[in-house]
Design an enzyme around this catalytic site. Structure first.
Site, PDB file in Angstrom:
ATOM      1  N   ASP A   1       0.836  -1.196   0.000  1.00 54.85           N
ATOM      2  CA  ASP A   1       0.000   0.000   0.000  1.00 54.85           C
ATOM      3  C   ASP A   1       0.876   1.253   0.000  1.00 54.85           C
ATOM      4  O   ASP A   1       1.880   1.322   0.708  1.00 54.85           O
ATOM      5  CB  ASP A   1      -0.869  -0.042   1.268  1.00 54.85           C
ATOM      6  CG  ASP A   1      -1.866   1.096   1.330  1.00 54.85           C
ATOM      7  OD1 ASP A   1      -2.597   1.288   0.344  1.00 54.85           O
ATOM      8  OD2 ASP A   1      -1.924   1.785   2.362  1.00 54.85           O
TER       9      ASP A   1
ATOM     10  N   GLU B   1       1.688  -0.341  -5.027  1.00 52.01           N
ATOM     11  CA  GLU B   1       0.771   0.734  -5.394  1.00 52.01           C
ATOM     12  C   GLU B   1       1.592   2.014  -5.418  1.00 52.01           C
ATOM     13  O   GLU B   1       1.919   2.568  -4.371  1.00 52.01           O
ATOM     14  CB  GLU B   1      -0.362   0.861  -4.358  1.00 52.01           C
ATOM     15  CG  GLU B   1      -1.354   1.950  -4.726  1.00 52.01           C
ATOM     16  CD  GLU B   1      -2.157   2.497  -3.537  1.00 52.01           C
ATOM     17  OE1 GLU B   1      -3.233   3.056  -3.771  1.00 52.01           O
ATOM     18  OE2 GLU B   1      -1.703   2.378  -2.387  1.00 52.01           O
TER      19      GLU B   1
END
Ligand code: MG
Length: 536
Positions: free
Chosen positions: A199, A241
């Site tokens: 993330d 990401e």
């Protein structure tokens, strides 16, 4: 040739909480997901990506974690997790999980101790005696979040948070924190997972602010983490990401050691291409993102659990895309994105949905499908922020869509119950029985793609068609070659492809939106049509 598993197959993104409730408490859980592994295997899923399932007060859909080594008791326990991983493995499905290292919940024991001035944990977070002058810069959720530095009364200091104020950033500059992060990675790998979806990677390695006394360790930290991961399990991956500029991408792959990154530029330009019925924006994005290291791979997607971020388009391009797919203000978010599901964005039009999936399955890279999109689920725009696309999976026309035996307020996530996309009209069980359903169509498409490794891994080139509405791409790998044609326009088109006579004679149609005449003629394509060929 070295086979790298992440270059083949299909990744399926799933929220444990919203997928299937096995015990009737209204909350999706790990045994529920395990019970649906055959459904996923039949779809052609080879890798499951689990959204956060760790203990959390659940103020940011689980991205606010209070124990990075645990399972939220609502979803089961570590035993249930290991069973899921094991039984997925029996079906040839690997499991990767979200790795949230940028921040914790402000209810995490580390932060509670840090606030009280604990000698070790204080430095797990980022503090400042004064409110830094750039406290309003770098806000991730404009309109919802007002600052990146908030005052903590107990600590009598300001703490840094890229995201919401209840998500204090971990201090990556602290070697103890980095060691803890490596431990977290090793822990989950030891339980059998095949890697992580990392993330918010850029925030992990960017310096905190202009006044930051600890410049971040940058890419060396990612490299270190990758080393620890690969030592534990050689074929485990990091899927990052990182919605960053093209110039920066190289470092994420080569220095940082990411195996995969989501192709955000391709995603935004694919939507622009669909909006303008012109393949050139997508081609431009593919060309700009080409040339990554041979061992690495892009992850392509149409939709995910967040808004579609159109921040890299020009204002005019974004306005065009908004007008086509989310003209109303309530469909938009943060001024940059669309908080809608795939099917309603495309007006529930099966031909356009198939076109979008056909593009996804043939673009260079590995496709990622968001749960529910395989049956054409809709969104609930009455929900705040990014939640419209996070509703319960629609399994059947039974009460509650078959998601849970609980009802109404007991449900952890709402079920879409009315309208064109309600569970009575859109559900997996009905589509299972209907040979012409979206689900069965997509299964077939995925099966054909699986037999064409060229799509995911091959050297590709765009063939000129003399029509910007028609995109033609050829993929070559291991002596085989395939061709994919897509008509982005609503009306019938002809693609005047130049091909050597022997190749044209060897064309074999693999998959198409309908039946076409002899392939040796100029390539006909119905409106929003697609055709895949093998070149023999
Ligand atoms: Mg449950």
């Amino acid at each position: 040739m070295l086979q790298r598993w992440y270059k083949h197959g299909l990744i399926y993104e799933v929220s444990v909480r919203a997928f299937l409730d096995s015990n009737g408490d209204g909350i999706g859980d790990l045994p529920g997901l395990t019970a649906k592994l055959d459904y996923l295997a039949t779809l052609g899923v080879t890798c499951l990506w689990l959204l956060p399932f760790q203990p959390s007060p659940w103020r940011d859909d689980g991205y606010d974690i209070t124990d990075l080594y645990g399972v939220h008791p609502d979803f089961g326990n570590l035993g249930d997790f290991v069973q899921l991983v094991e039984q997925a493995g029996d079906r040839g499905i690997r499991v990767i999980i979200d790795l949230v290292l940028n921040h914790t919940s402000n209810e995490h024991p580390w932060f509670l101790a840090a606030r009280e001035g604990h000698p070790k944990f204080r430095d797990y977070y980022v503090w400042s005696g004064r409110r830094p002058p750039d406290a309003e810069k770098g806000i991730v959720f404009p309109g919802v979040q007002k600052t990146t530095w908030s005052y903590d009364r107990a600590a009598r200091q300001y703490y840094f948070h890229r995201f919401y104020d209840f998500q204090p950033d971990l201090n990556v500059a602290n070697p103890d924190v980095r060691e803890e992060m490596s431990k977290i990675v090793e822990f989950w790998v030891q339980l059998g997972i095949a890697g992580f979806r990392m993330d918010a990677v850029p925030f992990l390695i960017e310096p905190v602010s202009g006044e930051d006394p600890h410049p971040g360790p940058r890419f060396e930290f990612l490299h270190e983490l990758r080393g620890r991961l690969s030592w534990r399990r050689g074929d485990a991956i990091l899927l990052g990401e990182a919605n960053v500029e093209r110039d920066a991408i190289e470092d994420y792959y080569t220095v940082g050691g990411m195996h995969m990154l989501f192709n955000f530029p391709a995603n935004q330009h694919l939507w622009l291409s669909l909006a303008t019925e012109d393949g050139r924006p997508l081609v431009r994005a593919l060309e700009e993102t080409a040339g990554i290291p041979a061992a690495d791979q892009w992850a392509n997607f149409l939709r995910n659990h967040d808004e579609i971020d159109l921040g890299r388009l020009s204002d005019e391009e974004r306005a065009t895309t908004f007008a086509a797919f989310g003209p109303r203000k309530r469909m938009q978010l943060f001024g940059r994105g669309l908080r809608r599901r795939l099917a309603p964005m495309l007006g529930g039009d099966r031909r356009r949905i198939e076109l979008a999936f056909s593009l996804l399955l043939t673009l260079p890279g590995t496709p990622v499908i968001y749960y529910g999109d395989e049956i054409g689920m809709g969104e609930d725009l009455s929900l705040p922020e990014r939640n419209p696309v996070r509703t319960a999976m629609q399994w059947s026309s039974d009460r509650g869509g078959g998601f849970s035996a609980a009802t109404g307020n007991a449900l952890a996530v709402p079920v879409i119950s009315s309208g064109e996309f309600g569970y009575r009209s859109v559900n997996a069980a009905d589509q299972e029985r209907d040979p012409d359903s979206m689900l069965r169509w997509l299964r077939g498409a995925i099966r054909v793609r699986t037999e064409c490794p060229e799509f995911g891994t091959g050297a590709w080139k765009v063939l000129p068609t003399r029509d910007p509405g028609v995109l033609a791409m050829r993929f070559d790998a291991g002596g085989g070659a395939v061709l994919a044609l897509h008509n982005l326009a609503a009306d019938r088109r002809r693609a005047a492809l130049r091909m050597p006579a022997n190749e044209r004679a060897g064309l074999r149609e693999l998959f198409a939106d309908g039946s076409y005449d002899d392939v040796r003629r100029p390539f006909e394509l119905a409106g929003h049509g697609y055709r895949w060929f093998r070149i023999e």
